[in-house]
Motif scaffolding. Structure first.
Motif, PDB file in Angstrom:
ATOM      1  N   PRO A  92       0.791  -1.242   0.000  1.00  0.00           N
ATOM      2  CA  PRO A  92       0.000   0.000   0.000  1.00  0.00           C
ATOM      3  C   PRO A  92       0.824   1.293   0.000  1.00  0.00           C
ATOM      4  O   PRO A  92       0.299   2.353  -0.315  1.00  0.00           O
ATOM      5  N   PHE A  93       2.104   1.229   0.361  1.00  0.00           N
ATOM      6  CA  PHE A  93       2.897   2.458   0.442  1.00  0.00           C
ATOM      7  C   PHE A  93       3.791   2.679  -0.773  1.00  0.00           C
ATOM      8  O   PHE A  93       4.342   3.755  -0.954  1.00  0.00           O
ATOM      9  N   ILE A  94       3.915   1.637  -1.581  1.00  0.00           N
ATOM     10  CA  ILE A  94       4.897   1.673  -2.657  1.00  0.00           C
ATOM     11  C   ILE A  94       4.610   2.784  -3.677  1.00  0.00           C
ATOM     12  O   ILE A  94       5.518   3.319  -4.300  1.00  0.00           O
ATOM     13  N   LYS A  95       3.357   3.174  -3.787  1.00  0.00           N
ATOM     14  CA  LYS A  95       2.998   4.207  -4.776  1.00  0.00           C
ATOM     15  C   LYS A  95       3.623   5.573  -4.454  1.00  0.00           C
ATOM     16  O   LYS A  95       3.741   6.420  -5.322  1.00  0.00           O
ATOM     17  N   TYR A  96       4.018   5.766  -3.227  1.00  0.00           N
ATOM     18  CA  TYR A  96       4.630   7.046  -2.843  1.00  0.00           C
ATOM     19  C   TYR A  96       6.141   7.065  -3.069  1.00  0.00           C
ATOM     20  O   TYR A  96       6.793   8.075  -2.855  1.00  0.00           O
ATOM     21  N   PHE A  97       6.691   5.926  -3.452  1.00  0.00           N
ATOM     22  CA  PHE A  97       8.155   5.820  -3.567  1.00  0.00           C
ATOM     23  C   PHE A  97       8.642   6.135  -4.983  1.00  0.00           C
ATOM     24  O   PHE A  97       7.901   5.969  -5.946  1.00  0.00           O
ATOM     25  N   ARG A  98       9.900   6.563  -5.078  1.00  0.00           N
ATOM     26  CA  ARG A  98      10.591   6.615  -6.368  1.00  0.00           C
ATOM     27  C   ARG A  98      11.001   5.171  -6.638  1.00  0.00           C
ATOM     28  O   ARG A  98      12.058   4.723  -6.185  1.00  0.00           O
ATOM     29  N   GLN A  99      10.147   4.446  -7.359  1.00  0.00           N
ATOM     30  CA  GLN A  99      10.319   2.990  -7.419  1.00  0.00           C
ATOM     31  C   GLN A  99      11.569   2.574  -8.173  1.00  0.00           C
ATOM     32  O   GLN A  99      12.086   1.479  -7.962  1.00  0.00           O
ATOM     33  N   ASP A 100      12.070   3.478  -9.042  1.00  0.00           N
ATOM     34  CA  ASP A 100      13.302   3.134  -9.755  1.00  0.00           C
ATOM     35  C   ASP A 100      14.522   3.158  -8.841  1.00  0.00           C
ATOM     36  O   ASP A 100      15.618   2.837  -9.266  1.00  0.00           O
TER      37      ASP A 100
END
Lengths: 284, 68, 372
Positions: free
Chosen positions: A9-17
Motif C-alpha cells: 500500500p505504500f509503494i505508490k509514494y516511492f521513487r520505485q526506480d
C-alpha cells in the motif's frame, strides 16, 4: 529496479526506480516511513504540497526515496534549509527527516531555535542511539554504558532526552513512539500535520547492525521485543518515580498546545506593510 | 491473498514476530540474495489487520482485503 | 527618473538587492556587514519579502538555499568569521546549483581580528574555502555606486548560471558614504523555469551554457536535490563517470562563460611601463597614485579588477609593461594569481597593507620609485 508487481500500500509514494533501499535488514527507518505515509494519507493534504528535507545520516536518506520535492542537505543543517523553504513558500507542507546525531549533536542549535520560533513544520527524528552511516559511533542519545566503536568500554556521556529539550525550547506538538508502535506513530504524525506550528515526533528505532549486535540485542526482533517490553505510556509514567522509570522508554504525547506560528507572523507583517499577500515564486 | 516481494525482502523476519495471529514462518524458498523468505503459512488465520504491511521495513508485503 | 542619493555602501548593497528582486534575507549580525541586515529588515516586508535573523551563519546560508528552492531570490551578508562558517554550504550550493548571493564585507583578520577595520584577507577563502573542485563567481566593489551596481550584477549572474555569487566588499566600501545614482530601470535576469512537462524533466541535464532551468518546490516536478554526486535526474550516484561529468560541467559552467562574467577597468595602460593592479577600496589609492605619477611624467596605468573569480587571466596577460604592482589589503593573495598569469613577462611586486588603513598614494609612489 523490479519486475515483480508490488502491490504494497505504500509503494505508490516511492521513487520505485530507486528501490530496494540502502537500509540494512531490519532497520527501523522503513517502518517509520510506512507510518509516516499512513499518517499523511489520513490527512486531507495534497501530496504535491509535501516537501521533505533532511541532513546527513541513514534517516536523512528517506527524502531521496519518496516521490515528492526533496532536499537532502548537509549534516545537521536540515532545519535551517527547511526554515527558508517554509518561509519562502508557506503553502508547502515541510517535513524534516533526521536522526539523533543529525538533530541533537551537530544540528542541536537549529533544533532548539526552530522549536523556539514554532515554525510550522514537522521533525521526524529517528533515534537509534548510534551513528549508523559511519559505522557505529556513540551518539548524544546513546544510553550510559552502551557500547559503540568510539565507546569501546561503554558510553560515559549522559544522553539527551530529546522530548525535554524541544519542549523546553517551545515546540507546540511533541510526541515519542517506537517502531513497535506503528499505528500510534501514524496517528501522531496525523496530529502533527494538523498542528500549525513546530511538531517534533521522536521515533525510538532499531539499528540492528551497529547498535543491536554490540549491545546484546542480536536481531531486529530482539530490539523490537525490547521496545515493546520497556515502554511505559506517558500517563502511567506520570505516576511512577524516577527509580521505577530507570531504563524505560516513555511514549505518548508530551505537548499539544498551539501558539503563535513563525511563517504566518512574517506573512502578517508583509500584509500590514503592503496590504497584499506576499508574492510566491517571485524569482521567475 | 498475502504477497511477499522476493526482490524487496531482506529477511529481517519482523513480520513473523509482530503478527498477532502467527501467520508467518520462515520458508524453504530463498531469493537472489540467498535469504530464506518468510511465507504466510497460516494464512487462514489472517485477520487483515495490515500490521505486517506497516511493520515491514522494506515495503515487501501486500495483504489483500477481500477473501477468495 | 534616475534618483540621486547620498548613502552608505551597505545601504547601497541592500537597495541593489531589492532592485535585483531579492525577496528573502537570512543572516546573523556581524560587524561590519550588519547594516545590510538592518536595512533589509526594514525594506523587505514593504516589498512582500521576508527577513529572518537566524541563530548563526551556518543556518543563515542554509535558510537562503532553502528559500531559493521555494522560488525566491535570496541573500545573506556577513564578514570573515561568518564567511568561514558558511563554507560547507557554499559547496552545497555549487553542487546543487542553487542561485544565492553571499555578501562578505571583509574586516581585519585572521580570527576575530579587527571587526571595525578594513581588510581583504578572504580573497582565497572565496576561491578555495569549501572542499573540493568548484569555480566560484566573486565580484569586488570599490565604491558605494559599485556596491549597488555589483549587487544587482551578482543576482543576475547567480540566476543566469545557477551558482552562488560572492560579493567581496570590505569595511571601507561598506561604511563610507558617497553619492549614488539609482537608475530608473535596471536590467534584471529572471529565473528560468522548466519548459518540459513534469514527467520528462531532467533537473540536472545541462543546455549549451552548461546550466539547466530550475523548478521551484511545489511546482509538481518532484525533484530530488542532494549534495551527493548525482546524475541528470538528481538521484545519488556512485559512478566515477557521473562524478567526473558533474564536477567538470559545474566548473566549466563558470569557465566557459568567462567572457560574460569577467570585468576589469583599464586606464592609461597603452603606453605604460608600470601598471598598478587593485580591487575593492584600495583602488581609490591607485587611481590617485596614477594621477600623481603621470603629473611627474612617469608612464603608469592601472587595472582595476571587478571580477575576482573567475580570475581575469586574459585581461592581465595582455598587459604590455615592465613592472606590475599589486596593491591589496593583505600580505599577498591576488599577487600570486597575477604572477601565475604574467609569468616572466613582467616583474610582479606586492604592496600589501594590513592594519586597517588604505595605503597612501604618495607612499605607493615612493615604493614604486624605490623598486623601479
Amino acid at each position: 529496479m523490479t519486475d515483480h508487481k508490488n502491490k504494497n500500500p505504500f509503494i505508490k509514494y516511492f521513487r520505485q526506480d530507486r528501490l530496494p533501499t540502502i537500509f540494512c535488514s531490519g532497520c527501523g527507518i522503513g517502518i517509520t516511513v510506512n507510518s509516516f505515509l499512513k499518517g499523511f494519507e489520513s490527512t486531507d493534504l495534497d501530496f504535491d504540497s509535501l516537501a521533505l528535507v533532511s541532513g546527513i545520516g541513514c534517516s536523512s536518506r528517506v527524502p531521496g526515496y519518496i516521490k515528492c520535492d526533496s532536499l537532502h542537505t548537509s549534516h545537521g543543517r536540515a532545519l535551517s534549509f527547511a526554515t527558508g523553504l517554509k518561509v519562502g513558500n508557506p503553502d508547502l507542507n515541510v517535513v524534516v527527516f533526521t536522526g539523533d546525531g543529525d538533530a541533537a549533536s551537530i544540528g542541536g542549535n537549529h533544533l532548539i531555535h526552530a522549536a523556539r520560533r514554532n515554525i510550522n513544520l514537522i521533525v521526524i527524528c529517528i533515534n537509534n542511539s548510534i551513528y549508523g552511516m559511519t559505522g557505529g559511533q556513540i551518539s548524544p542519545t546513546s544510553p550510559k554504558g552502551s557500547l559503540a566503536t568510539t565507546a569501546p568500554y561503554g558510553s560515559i556521556d549522559t544522553p539527551f532526552n530529546l522530548i525535554d529539550l524541544v519542549t523546553a525550547a517551545g515546540a507546540s506538538y511533541v510526541s515519542r513512539w517506537t517502531t513497535a508502535h506503528p499505528l500510534q506513530l501514524s496517528r501522531s504524525i496525523k496530529t502533527a500535520f494538523n498542528n500549525k506550528g513546530f511538531s517534533f515526533v521522536e521515533v525510538v528505532s532499531q539499528c540492528p547492525t551497529y547498535y543491536g549486535r554490540r549491545n546484546n540485542l542480536k536481531t531486529p526482533i530482539a530490539m523490537i521485543k525490547m521496545f515493546k517490553e520497556n515502554t511505559v505510556n506517558k500517563k502511567k509514567a506520570d505516576t511512577l518515580s524516577d527509580d521505577e522509570l530507570l531504563g524505560k522508554i516513555i511514549v505518548g504525547e508530551f505537548v499539544n498546545k498551539q501558539r503563535y506560528e513563525f511563517s504566518e507572523q512574517i506573512e502578517e507583517l508583509t500584509y500590514k506593510k503592503t496590504e497584499k499577500k506576499p508574492i510566491r515564486k517571485s524569482a521567475y | 491473498m498475502i504477497e511477499i516481494n522476493p526482490e524487496f525482502c531482506k529477511g529481517c523476519y519482523i513480520c513473523i514476530e509482530i503478527c498477532p495471529k502467527s501467520v508467518y514462518a520462515i520458508s524453504e524458498k530463498s531469493n537472489k540474495k540467498n535469504i530464506n523468505l518468510p511465507a504466510p503459512l497460516n494464512e487462514k488465520d489472517c485477520i487483515k489487520c495490515h500490521l505486517c504491511e506497516l511493520e515491514c521495513p522494506d515495503q515487501a508485503i501486500y495483504v489483500e482485503d477481500k477473501n477468495d | 527618473m534616475t534618483k540621486e542619493l547620498f548613502i552608505q555602501g551597505n545601504q547601497a548593497c541592500s537597495m541593489g538587492a531589492i532592485e535585483a528582486g531579492c525577496r528573502f534575507f537570512a543572516g546573523y549580525p556581524i560587524t561590519p556587514s550588519t547594516e545590510i541586515a538592518e536595512d533589509l529588515a526594514i525594506s523587505l516586508p514593504k516589498v512582500g519579502g521576508s527577513f529572518i535573523q537566524m541563530e548563526d551563519e551556518l543556518s543563515a546560508i542554509g535558510a537562503i538555499i532553502g528559500a531559493s528552492w521555494s522560488g525566491l531570490k535570496s541573500m545573506t551578508a556577513t564578514s570573515g568569521p561568518g564567511f568561514s562558517l558558511m563554507q560547507e554550504n557554499i559547496g552545497f550550493a555549487h553542487m546543487s546549483e542553487t542561485p544565492i548571493v553571499i555578501v562578505n564585507v571583509q574586516r581585519g583578520s585572521p580570527s576575530t581580528g579587527q571587526p571595525t577595520m578594513t581588510g581583504q584577507g578572504d580573497m582565497m577563502q572565496a576561491r578555495w574555502g569549501s572542499h573540493g573542485d568548484y569555480e566560484p563567481i566573486a565580484i569586488s566593489p570599490s565604491s558605494v555606486q559599485e556596491f549597488f551596481d555589483f549587487t544587482v550584477k551578482g543576482f543576475n549572474l547567480s540566476e543566469k548560471y545557477r551558482v552562488p555569487v560572492i560579493l567581496l566588499a570590505d569595511e571601507i566600501v561598506g561604511h563610507m558614504r558617497e553619492r549614488v545614482l539609482i537608475p530608473d530601470k535596471t536590467e534584471i535576469f529572471k529565473r528560468v523555469a522548466p519548459y518540459e512537462n513534469s514527467s520528462d524533466f531532467l533537473p540536472f541535464k545541462a543546455d549549451e551554457n552548461g546550466t539547466s532551468p530550475m523548478p521551484a518546490f511545489g511546482d509538481g516536478y518532484k525533484v530530488h536535490i542532494t549534495g551527493l554526486t548525482h546524475g541528470e535526474l538528481g538521484y545519488p550516484s556512485s559512478s566515477p563517470d557521473d562524478h567526473s561529468n558533474l564536477v567538470r560541467r559545474l566548473t566549466n559552467k563558470t569557465l566557459k562563460n568567462r567572457k560574460d562574467i569577467v570585468s576589469v577597468d583599464l586606464k592609461y595602460c597603452d603606453d605604460a611601463d608600470i601598471v598598478l593592479i587593485s580591487y575593492g577600496s584600495p583602488v581609490r589609492s591607485i587611481i590617485e597614485t596614477v594621477k600623481l605619477a603621470r603629473e611627474e611624467g612617469i608612464k603608469i596605468g592601472y587595472l582595476k579588477i571587478n571580477t575576482i573569480w573567475p580570475f581575469p587571466e586574459e585581461e592581465i596577460a595582455k598587459l604590455n609593461c615592465d613592472d606590475i604592482f599589486v596593491v591589496e589589503l593583505n600580505l599577498g593573495q591576488i599577487v600570486y594569481e597575477v604572477e601565475r598569469v604574467v609569468k616572466s613577462n613582467a616583474n610582479v611586486h606586492l604592496i600589501g597593507e594590513i592594519g586597517g588603513r588604505l595605503p597612501k598614494p604618495t607612499d605607493i609612489l615612493d615604493k614604486i620609485k624605490d623598486l623601479v
